[in-house]
Write a protein that holds these residues in place. Structure first.
Motif, short mmCIF file in Angstrom:
data_model
loop_
_atom_site.label_atom_id
_atom_site.label_comp_id
_atom_site.label_asym_id
_atom_site.label_seq_id
_atom_site.Cartn_x
_atom_site.Cartn_y
_atom_site.Cartn_z
N GLU A 261 -72.24 -22.86 85.65
CA GLU A 261 -71.49 -21.64 84.86
C GLU A 261 -72.04 -20.62 85.55
OE1 GLU A 261 -72.49 -21.78 81.03
OE2 GLU A 261 -72.03 -23.18 80.39
N ARG A 262 -72.91 -19.89 86.84
CA ARG A 262 -72.80 -19.08 86.88
C ARG A 262 -71.95 -18.96 88.71
NH1 ARG A 262 -77.07 -19.91 84.32
NH2 ARG A 262 -77.73 -18.06 82.59
N GLY A 263 -72.42 -20.12 89.33
CA GLY A 263 -72.12 -20.36 90.92
C GLY A 263 -71.94 -21.84 91.15
N LEU A 264 -71.53 -21.17 92.54
CA LEU A 264 -72.61 -23.09 93.52
C LEU A 264 -73.55 -22.50 94.17
CD1 LEU A 264 -72.48 -25.48 95.09
CD2 LEU A 264 -71.41 -23.82 96.48
N VAL A 265 -74.83 -23.35 93.31
CA VAL A 265 -76.08 -22.66 94.14
C VAL A 265 -76.91 -23.91 94.84
CG1 VAL A 265 -77.13 -21.39 92.24
CG2 VAL A 265 -77.42 -23.52 92.12
N VAL A 266 -78.06 -23.84 95.73
CA VAL A 266 -77.98 -25.79 96.35
C VAL A 266 -79.82 -25.40 96.01
CG1 VAL A 266 -78.71 -25.92 98.74
CG2 VAL A 266 -76.44 -24.49 98.44
N PRO A 267 -80.38 -25.70 95.52
CA PRO A 267 -82.14 -25.41 94.88
C PRO A 267 -81.84 -26.85 96.12
CG PRO A 267 -80.47 -26.55 93.21
CD PRO A 267 -79.64 -26.00 94.54
N VAL A 268 -83.40 -26.65 96.54
CA VAL A 268 -84.58 -27.74 97.89
C VAL A 268 -85.53 -28.20 97.32
CG1 VAL A 268 -85.16 -27.02 99.81
CG2 VAL A 268 -83.77 -24.95 99.64
N VAL A 269 -85.60 -29.05 97.80
CA VAL A 269 -86.42 -30.03 97.18
C VAL A 269 -86.98 -29.82 98.86
CG1 VAL A 269 -87.32 -32.40 97.23
CG2 VAL A 269 -85.16 -31.80 96.10
N ARG A 270 -88.67 -29.36 98.00
CA ARG A 270 -89.65 -29.33 99.25
C ARG A 270 -90.33 -30.71 100.19
NH1 ARG A 270 -88.94 -24.12 101.36
NH2 ARG A 270 -88.13 -23.24 99.47
N SER A 281 -86.59 -38.32 92.57
CA SER A 281 -85.52 -38.81 91.90
C SER A 281 -86.30 -36.99 90.68
CB SER A 281 -85.76 -39.60 91.04
OG SER A 281 -84.29 -40.47 91.59
N ALA A 282 -87.06 -37.50 89.95
CA ALA A 282 -88.55 -36.44 89.10
C ALA A 282 -87.44 -34.62 89.75
CB ALA A 282 -89.61 -36.73 89.78
N GLU A 283 -87.64 -35.10 91.48
CA GLU A 283 -87.28 -33.97 91.57
C GLU A 283 -85.79 -33.23 91.40
OE1 GLU A 283 -89.14 -30.28 93.67
OE2 GLU A 283 -89.41 -31.07 92.20
N PHE A 284 -85.87 -33.76 91.63
CA PHE A 284 -83.91 -33.30 91.60
C PHE A 284 -83.85 -33.00 90.06
CE2 PHE A 284 -82.60 -36.07 95.67
CZ PHE A 284 -82.58 -34.78 96.46
N GLY A 285 -84.13 -33.85 89.34
CA GLY A 285 -83.92 -33.45 87.57
C GLY A 285 -84.58 -31.84 87.83
N ARG A 286 -85.50 -31.98 88.41
CA ARG A 286 -86.35 -30.97 87.61
C ARG A 286 -85.43 -29.02 88.23
NH1 ARG A 286 -89.32 -26.56 89.80
NH2 ARG A 286 -89.04 -26.72 91.88
N LEU A 287 -84.86 -29.33 89.17
CA LEU A 287 -84.45 -28.16 90.12
C LEU A 287 -82.80 -27.93 89.66
CD1 LEU A 287 -85.43 -29.47 93.96
CD2 LEU A 287 -86.10 -27.12 92.21
N THR A 288 -81.92 -29.33 88.95
CA THR A 288 -81.08 -29.57 88.36
C THR A 288 -81.37 -29.16 86.88
OG1 THR A 288 -80.16 -31.75 89.50
CG2 THR A 288 -79.12 -30.76 87.47
N ALA A 291 -81.65 -24.92 87.31
CA ALA A 291 -80.07 -24.21 87.40
C ALA A 291 -79.41 -24.33 86.51
CB ALA A 291 -79.27 -25.45 89.04
N ARG A 292 -79.18 -25.60 85.68
CA ARG A 292 -78.52 -25.31 84.69
C ARG A 292 -79.44 -24.31 83.47
NH1 ARG A 292 -79.49 -29.88 82.94
NH2 ARG A 292 -77.58 -31.13 84.53
N THR A 293 -80.46 -23.86 83.86
CA THR A 293 -80.93 -22.97 82.59
C THR A 293 -80.65 -21.66 83.54
OG1 THR A 293 -83.57 -23.79 82.98
CG2 THR A 293 -82.15 -24.37 81.11
N GLY A 294 -80.69 -21.69 84.68
CA GLY A 294 -80.87 -20.01 85.42
C GLY A 294 -82.18 -19.50 86.08
N THR A 295 -82.99 -21.20 85.91
CA THR A 295 -84.19 -20.10 85.68
C THR A 295 -84.83 -20.88 87.26
OG1 THR A 295 -85.35 -22.07 85.16
CG2 THR A 295 -85.12 -20.73 83.07
#
Length: 390
Positions: A261-270, A281-288, A291-295
């Protein structure tokens, strides 16, 4: 200062009142022409025009027209303007110059169609009809002319378009800056291929049916990407233009585009190259979720070396991604839908996906980029190919 006498037979200089003879019947009258029936009539016409205008300034459409006449020795008082109320247009001065340069005029001279320019405005705007209609031009008001061409005088000059203004700040501003920099600095190219993802989808169903944490499709695609980058490390790099060096990176920090909702973001899986499908899958879930909660933290959003963009979630088949600066490539994945496909020599309905790779042409040529994309497509079509690198 007095003008020198011209030798016999020389072209009459501009501004002497010499103008073309009357056109043939049925042809449009030349723009800005003074109609000389004879020398005496021409003189009478000039005297009449001068008397009509008096000693005041001659009405012209713009200072540029006055300057054009002055630099070429054209007496504006001797011209009959074709604009509204005798307004002298640029076309009138230009025609007088052409007529003077023509020298001896033929008695049956014809007039070529008027050039496709807006009247007196110097812009290439088509004029209706095969030739310039002087009567129509005279009937058209100057306000009508300026209303057609933006910035042609009056209140329209310099007018700012009206509308809703949205400030470019926050996430949207940061995205705008980064994408603009990518377009300015990276000479990108794109290649794409269609792939049969039927077996990949079947493999995912089999994994999830076996129990344990669910494996996402994005995780399987990420695992394919890390395997492909191991074979084509040129695409896991960055360019240092100050040192004029390509820096190939040892670690794969995989970014993935996420719309919030805040726009496009690009989280990074280290260290994505060290993770298996479950770990990805677990890291994608955490970062997603972050991103949804803005944290998401700054560390979650920086340091990527390659980006995976699954725009198929928006229901589109293909795209030409913009590379996430300062990375060197991005893989785009479209939606997976049933399509007719030739499978084992027969036409069948298969699950087909379009894959596109945008790459920095400074780090590799099309052969390397094509090899990377073809390997990804092979793994999508035959997931068993990955067993060689697991």
């Amino acid at each position: 200062r007095p003008a020198a006498a011209a030798p016999p037979g020389a072209p009459a200089p501009a501004g002497t009142g010499t103008s073309p003879a009357r056109p043939e019947p049925g042809r449009p009258e030349p723009v800005g022409a003074v109609r000389p029936e004879a020398a005496g009539e021409a003189g009478s016409a000039r005297n009449g025009a001068a008397a009509k205008r008096g000693d005041g300034p001659v009405p012209v459409i713009s200072p540029l027209v006055r300057r054009l006449a002055r630099e070429n020795g054209v007496d504006l008082r001797e011209l009959e303007g074709s604009g509204p109320e005798g307004l002298i247009l640029r076309a009138d001065v230009e025609y007088a110059l052409r007529a003077a340069a023509a020298g001896r005029l033929r008695s049956s001279a014809t007039m070529e169609p008027y050039p496709a320019q807006a009247v007196g405005l110097g812009v290439d705007t088509p004029v209706a009809g095969p030739s310039y209609d002087r009567a129509a031009a005279s009937a058209t008001s100057y306000a009508d002319i300026t209303s057609v061409v933006p910035g042609a005088g009056g209140a329209s000059r310099g007018a700012t378009p009206q509308g809703v203004r949205v400030p470019l700040r926050g996430v949207r501003g940061a995205v705008a800056d980064k994408l603009s920099r990518s377009r300015r600095e990276i000479p990108d190219a794109t290649c794409w291929v269609d792939a049969d993802a039927t077996e990949l989808m079947q493999a995912r169903r089999a994994m999830n049916a076996a129990g344990g944490p669910k494996i996402s499709l994005l995780a399987l695609l990420a695992r394919i990407c890390t395997a492909a980058l191991a074979r084509f490390p040129e695409l896991n790099s960055t360019v240092d233009m100050d040192a004029r060096e390509i820096v190939r990176l040892d670690q794969v920090h995989l970014g993935f585009a996420a719309q919030t909702e805040r726009g496009l973001v690009v989280p990074v899986v280290r260290d994505a190259h060290t993770r298996d499908a479950e770990g990805l899958s677990a890291e994608f879930g955490r970062l997603t979720e972050a991103a949804r909660t803005g944290t998401l933290t700054p560390a979650d959003l920086t340091g990527g070396t390659f980006t995976l963009n699954n725009y198929g979630v928006f229901g589109v088949d293909g795209s030409t991604p913009i590379i996430n600066h300062p990375e060197a490539a991005m893989l785009g994945v479209g939606r997976i839908i049933p399509k007719p496909w030739v499978h084992q020599g027969e036409l069948a309905v298969r699950q087909v996906v379009q894959l596109s790779l945008a790459f920095d042409h400074r780090v590799c040529d099309g052969g390397t980029a094509g090899g990377f994309l073809r390997y990804v497509a092979d793994c999508v079509e035959q997931p068993a190919v990955l067993l060689r690198t697991l």
